[in-house]
Design a protein around this motif. Structure first.
Motif, short mmCIF file in Angstrom:
data_model
loop_
_atom_site.label_atom_id
_atom_site.label_comp_id
_atom_site.label_asym_id
_atom_site.label_seq_id
_atom_site.Cartn_x
_atom_site.Cartn_y
_atom_site.Cartn_z
N ARG A 133 24.03 7.30 -79.44
CA ARG A 133 25.12 7.78 -78.60
C ARG A 133 24.60 8.76 -77.57
O ARG A 133 23.83 9.66 -77.87
N LYS A 134 25.08 8.61 -76.35
CA LYS A 134 24.75 9.54 -75.30
C LYS A 134 25.91 10.49 -75.11
O LYS A 134 27.04 10.17 -75.42
N THR A 135 25.61 11.65 -74.57
CA THR A 135 26.64 12.65 -74.33
C THR A 135 26.79 12.85 -72.83
O THR A 135 25.80 12.95 -72.10
N VAL A 136 28.02 12.91 -72.38
CA VAL A 136 28.34 13.21 -70.99
C VAL A 136 28.92 14.61 -70.97
O VAL A 136 29.81 14.94 -71.75
N TYR A 137 28.41 15.45 -70.07
CA TYR A 137 28.91 16.82 -69.96
C TYR A 137 29.75 16.97 -68.69
O TYR A 137 29.29 16.66 -67.60
N SER A 168 42.31 16.95 -74.75
CA SER A 168 41.93 17.98 -75.72
C SER A 168 40.55 17.68 -76.28
O SER A 168 40.42 16.88 -77.21
N PRO A 169 39.51 18.33 -75.75
CA PRO A 169 38.17 18.10 -76.28
C PRO A 169 37.95 18.88 -77.58
O PRO A 169 38.58 19.91 -77.82
N LEU A 170 37.05 18.38 -78.39
CA LEU A 170 36.74 19.05 -79.64
C LEU A 170 35.95 20.33 -79.39
O LEU A 170 36.18 21.35 -80.03
N PHE A 171 35.02 20.28 -78.43
CA PHE A 171 34.17 21.43 -78.16
C PHE A 171 34.27 21.84 -76.69
O PHE A 171 34.37 21.00 -75.81
N VAL A 172 34.19 23.16 -76.46
CA VAL A 172 34.09 23.73 -75.12
C VAL A 172 33.02 24.82 -75.22
O VAL A 172 33.14 25.73 -76.05
N ASN A 173 31.99 24.71 -74.39
CA ASN A 173 30.87 25.65 -74.45
C ASN A 173 30.74 26.40 -73.14
O ASN A 173 31.04 25.86 -72.08
N PRO A 174 30.24 27.65 -73.18
CA PRO A 174 29.92 28.34 -71.93
C PRO A 174 28.84 27.54 -71.20
O PRO A 174 27.94 26.97 -71.82
N SER A 175 28.93 27.49 -69.89
CA SER A 175 27.99 26.68 -69.11
C SER A 175 26.59 27.30 -69.12
O SER A 175 26.44 28.51 -68.94
N LYS A 176 25.60 26.46 -69.30
CA LYS A 176 24.22 26.93 -69.28
C LYS A 176 23.71 27.18 -67.87
O LYS A 176 22.87 28.03 -67.65
N TYR A 177 24.21 26.41 -66.91
CA TYR A 177 23.61 26.43 -65.58
C TYR A 177 24.52 26.99 -64.48
O TYR A 177 24.02 27.40 -63.45
N LYS A 200 43.60 5.75 -69.70
CA LYS A 200 42.39 5.69 -70.50
C LYS A 200 41.20 5.42 -69.59
O LYS A 200 41.20 4.45 -68.84
N VAL A 201 40.22 6.32 -69.62
CA VAL A 201 39.03 6.21 -68.77
C VAL A 201 37.80 6.55 -69.59
O VAL A 201 37.89 7.12 -70.67
N MET A 202 36.66 6.22 -69.04
CA MET A 202 35.39 6.56 -69.68
C MET A 202 34.94 7.92 -69.14
O MET A 202 35.19 8.26 -67.98
N PRO A 203 34.26 8.73 -69.95
CA PRO A 203 33.83 10.06 -69.52
C PRO A 203 32.96 10.06 -68.27
O PRO A 203 33.07 10.95 -67.43
N GLU A 204 32.11 9.05 -68.11
CA GLU A 204 31.24 8.98 -66.93
C GLU A 204 32.05 8.83 -65.64
O GLU A 204 31.70 9.39 -64.61
N GLN A 205 33.18 8.11 -65.72
CA GLN A 205 34.06 7.95 -64.56
C GLN A 205 34.66 9.30 -64.18
O GLN A 205 34.77 9.62 -62.99
N PRO A 236 31.28 18.72 -73.77
CA PRO A 236 30.51 17.54 -74.18
C PRO A 236 31.45 16.43 -74.66
O PRO A 236 32.36 16.67 -75.45
N LEU A 237 31.23 15.21 -74.15
CA LEU A 237 32.03 14.05 -74.54
C LEU A 237 31.08 12.90 -74.88
O LEU A 237 30.02 12.76 -74.26
N ILE A 238 31.46 12.07 -75.83
CA ILE A 238 30.65 10.92 -76.20
C ILE A 238 30.84 9.85 -75.12
O ILE A 238 31.96 9.49 -74.77
N ALA A 239 29.72 9.36 -74.59
CA ALA A 239 29.74 8.48 -73.42
C ALA A 239 30.46 7.15 -73.67
O ALA A 239 31.10 6.63 -72.77
N ASP A 240 30.35 6.60 -74.87
CA ASP A 240 30.93 5.28 -75.10
C ASP A 240 32.33 5.34 -75.74
O ASP A 240 32.83 4.33 -76.21
N ARG A 241 32.95 6.49 -75.74
CA ARG A 241 34.30 6.63 -76.30
C ARG A 241 35.29 6.96 -75.19
O ARG A 241 35.07 7.85 -74.39
N GLU A 242 36.38 6.19 -75.14
CA GLU A 242 37.39 6.38 -74.11
C GLU A 242 38.00 7.77 -74.17
O GLU A 242 38.19 8.34 -75.24
N LEU A 243 38.33 8.27 -73.00
CA LEU A 243 38.99 9.56 -72.87
C LEU A 243 40.44 9.29 -72.51
O LEU A 243 40.71 8.59 -71.53
#
Length: 166
Positions: A10-14, A61-70, A113-118, A79-86
């Motif tokens: 699984r890839k992650t899309v941020y 409603s995402p499961l995780f929200v993190n302070p931005s690194k950059y 319903k969309v994909m996270p990469e979109q 962070p969202l799982i790339a192959d799971r619909e949003l």
């Protein structure tokens, strides 16, 4: 031969959003157990267009929200799982701005319903369009030029006569 496990493949899309679009740790009481829990909520900015549909104002409603690194302290990485619909949701409103109620008495919701990469690509395009609008309106470019000119004039101008320099 490579062996792939479910989590390794699984890839992650941020998604990176300003903190104004993210609500973190919203408390609620679980109806089934009665325990206190929290969730996060993200609202997409206006002008976010996915497949020709403006999804600005839609929420998820995402499961995780993190302070931005950059991007700095006022930005959040989601962070969202790339192959799971949003699933993006938005309340349906009438002409006066009141929620439309369904047959069961609950507010109706529009669902996209969309994909996270979109969504990531749409956010990047929306930010670029926003910056271009600001430049065209002479917001950023004109102010920056005026500030540079004023700073340059202040450095080269001699002190006024009769003023103390120390």
């Amino acid at each position: 031969m490579e062996e792939s496990t479910g989590t390794a493949s699984r890839k992650t899309v941020y998604l990176s959003l300003h903190e104004n679009f993210v609500r973190e740790n919203i408390a609620y009481t679980d109806r089934a157990t009665g325990e206190e829990r929290t969730f996060n909520q993200v609202r997409l900015p206006a002008g976010t267009i996915v497949d020709g549909v403006d999804v600005g104002g839609y929420e998820f409603s995402p499961l995780f929200v993190n302070p931005s690194k950059y991007r700095g302290e006022h930005w959040r990485d989601i962070p969202l799982i790339a192959d799971r619909e949003l699933w993006l949701r938005k309340s349906v409103l009438d002409e006066e701005g009141n929620p439309v109620l369904g047959a069961d008495g609950r507010p109706e919701r529009d669902l996209v319903k969309v994909m996270p990469e979109q969504v990531k690509d749409a956010l990047i395009a929306a930010r670029r369009a926003y910056v271009e609008r600001m430049r065209e309106a002479d917001g950023l470019g004109g102010r920056a030029e005026a500030a540079r000119a004023a700073a340059g004039a202040a450095r080269t101008a001699p002190p006024a006569r009769g003023t103390q320099t120390r």
